[in-house]
Design an enzyme around this catalytic site. Structure first.
Site, PDB file in Angstrom:
ATOM      1  N   LYS A 159     -88.975 -18.863 -28.241  1.00  0.00           N
ATOM      2  CA  LYS A 159     -88.303 -20.011 -28.869  1.00  0.00           C
ATOM      3  C   LYS A 159     -87.959 -21.093 -27.837  1.00  0.00           C
ATOM      4  CE  LYS A 159     -86.451 -17.351 -32.764  1.00  0.00           C
ATOM      5  NZ  LYS A 159     -85.243 -17.072 -33.590  1.00  0.00           N
ATOM      6  N   TYR A 200     -89.650 -20.591 -41.854  1.00  0.00           N
ATOM      7  CA  TYR A 200     -88.392 -19.909 -42.188  1.00  0.00           C
ATOM      8  C   TYR A 200     -87.992 -20.161 -43.648  1.00  0.00           C
ATOM      9  CZ  TYR A 200     -87.404 -18.375 -37.387  1.00  0.00           C
ATOM     10  OH  TYR A 200     -87.432 -17.736 -36.170  1.00  0.00           O
ATOM     11  N   ASN A 255     -81.795 -17.669 -29.787  1.00  0.00           N
ATOM     12  CA  ASN A 255     -81.931 -16.245 -29.463  1.00  0.00           C
ATOM     13  C   ASN A 255     -83.300 -15.869 -28.873  1.00  0.00           C
ATOM     14  OD1 ASN A 255     -83.328 -16.368 -31.841  1.00  0.00           O
ATOM     15  ND2 ASN A 255     -82.070 -14.896 -32.952  1.00  0.00           N
ATOM     16  N   HIS A 257     -88.803 -14.645 -31.453  1.00  0.00           N
ATOM     17  CA  HIS A 257     -88.994 -14.215 -32.841  1.00  0.00           C
ATOM     18  C   HIS A 257     -89.939 -13.018 -32.862  1.00  0.00           C
ATOM     19  CE1 HIS A 257     -90.300 -14.155 -37.020  1.00  0.00           C
ATOM     20  NE2 HIS A 257     -91.540 -14.156 -36.574  1.00  0.00           N
ATOM     21  N   GLU A 277     -97.646 -15.155 -40.693  1.00  0.00           N
ATOM     22  CA  GLU A 277     -97.175 -15.976 -39.563  1.00  0.00           C
ATOM     23  C   GLU A 277     -98.290 -16.229 -38.544  1.00  0.00           C
ATOM     24  OE1 GLU A 277     -92.616 -14.283 -40.092  1.00  0.00           O
ATOM     25  OE2 GLU A 277     -93.733 -13.803 -38.266  1.00  0.00           O
TER      26      GLU A 277
HETATM   27  P1  ATP Z   1     -86.366 -14.152 -36.245  1.00  0.00           P
HETATM   28  O1  ATP Z   1     -86.897 -14.220 -37.658  1.00  0.00           O
HETATM   29  O2  ATP Z   1     -86.132 -15.513 -35.632  1.00  0.00           O
HETATM   30  O3  ATP Z   1     -87.179 -13.235 -35.399  1.00  0.00           O
HETATM   31  P2  ATP Z   1     -84.466 -12.199 -37.051  1.00  0.00           P
HETATM   32  O4  ATP Z   1     -85.575 -11.637 -37.860  1.00  0.00           O
HETATM   33  O5  ATP Z   1     -83.794 -11.309 -36.061  1.00  0.00           O
HETATM   34  O6  ATP Z   1     -84.919 -13.499 -36.271  1.00  0.00           O
HETATM   35  P3  ATP Z   1     -83.542 -13.500 -39.435  1.00  0.00           P
HETATM   36  O7  ATP Z   1     -82.566 -12.871 -40.352  1.00  0.00           O
HETATM   37  O8  ATP Z   1     -84.981 -13.562 -39.836  1.00  0.00           O
HETATM   38  O9  ATP Z   1     -83.358 -12.805 -38.007  1.00  0.00           O
HETATM   39  O10 ATP Z   1     -83.014 -14.976 -39.138  1.00  0.00           O
HETATM   40  C1  ATP Z   1     -83.871 -15.979 -38.610  1.00  0.00           C
HETATM   41  C2  ATP Z   1     -83.096 -16.782 -37.585  1.00  0.00           C
HETATM   42  O11 ATP Z   1     -82.035 -17.463 -38.259  1.00  0.00           O
HETATM   43  C3  ATP Z   1     -82.417 -15.932 -36.519  1.00  0.00           C
HETATM   44  O12 ATP Z   1     -83.259 -15.714 -35.398  1.00  0.00           O
HETATM   45  C4  ATP Z   1     -81.211 -16.766 -36.144  1.00  0.00           C
HETATM   46  O13 ATP Z   1     -81.494 -17.719 -35.141  1.00  0.00           O
HETATM   47  C5  ATP Z   1     -80.888 -17.485 -37.436  1.00  0.00           C
HETATM   48  N1  ATP Z   1     -79.790 -16.777 -38.113  1.00  0.00           N
HETATM   49  C6  ATP Z   1     -79.875 -15.640 -38.820  1.00  0.00           C
HETATM   50  N2  ATP Z   1     -78.666 -15.271 -39.301  1.00  0.00           N
HETATM   51  C7  ATP Z   1     -77.802 -16.206 -38.871  1.00  0.00           C
HETATM   52  C8  ATP Z   1     -76.414 -16.414 -39.021  1.00  0.00           C
HETATM   53  N3  ATP Z   1     -75.655 -15.565 -39.718  1.00  0.00           N
HETATM   54  N4  ATP Z   1     -75.857 -17.510 -38.425  1.00  0.00           N
HETATM   55  C9  ATP Z   1     -76.617 -18.373 -37.730  1.00  0.00           C
HETATM   56  N5  ATP Z   1     -77.941 -18.243 -37.542  1.00  0.00           N
HETATM   57  C10 ATP Z   1     -78.527 -17.181 -38.107  1.00  0.00           C
HETATM   58 MG    MG Z   2     -86.744 -12.785 -39.167  1.00  0.00          MG
END
Ligand code: ATP
Ligand code: MG
Length: 139
Positions: free
Chosen positions: A11, A51, A114, A117, A128
């Protein structure tokens, strides 16, 4: 049976902080082969589409703004049980909860920024990857 491929994005925070090389090295050290890789930048439209599942969540706009804030590295990774094993390698979404030694524990600063991904299912890995790489349209 679980698939052999997953999709990842390094990211904007991790690319901007100069951690791309260390993260790629970490991934390869965990037994994944990089079968495609691209340095690129997302448009707001593409980030929103990527997303789309989170479209109704309160953090959606911040998530899209963050994902378009700088270049990213998109890649397809190959390994047995790729999706699940790679989720273990990246750690929990919130880096403060990510296990020691995971990529998010080592390189991420916040739940928004974070670092990386990882796809959450074989089906989403295929969707994706095809988003970025024509060669993976039907894997
Ligand atoms: P990613 O899809 O980016 O790999 P993930 O699968 O661990 O992450 P997801 O639930 O898919 O988490 O959420 C996508 C992204 O949205 C997260 O990486 C994070 O940056 C953001 N996100 C998720 N939950 C929250 C939250 N409660 N508050 C703020 N940002 C969030
Ligand atoms: Mg995710």
């Amino acid at each position: 049976m679980s698939g052999k491929l997953t999709f990842t994005m390094i990211k904007p925070d991790a690319v901007a902080n100069g951690n791309t090389g260390k993260i790629i090295d970490h991934i390869i050290g965990k037994g994944f082969k990089m079968v495609a890789m691209k340095y690129t930048r997302l448009s707001a439209e593409k980030a929103g589409e990527f997303y789309a599942v989170h479209r109704e969540r309160p953090f959606f706009k911040d998530l899209v703004d963050f994902m378009i804030s700088g270049p990213i590295v998109a890649a397809v990774l190959e390994k047995d049980n790729a999706v699940s094993d790679f989720r273990d390698v990246i750690g929990a979404t919130d880096p403060s909860k990510a296990e020691a030694g995971t990529i998010r524990n080592l390189y991420a600063k916040s739940i928004d920024a974070n670092a990386i991904h990882g796809s959450d299912s074989d089906e989403n890995a295929a969707i994706e990857a095809s988003f970025f790489f024509n060669a993976f349209e039907r894997f």
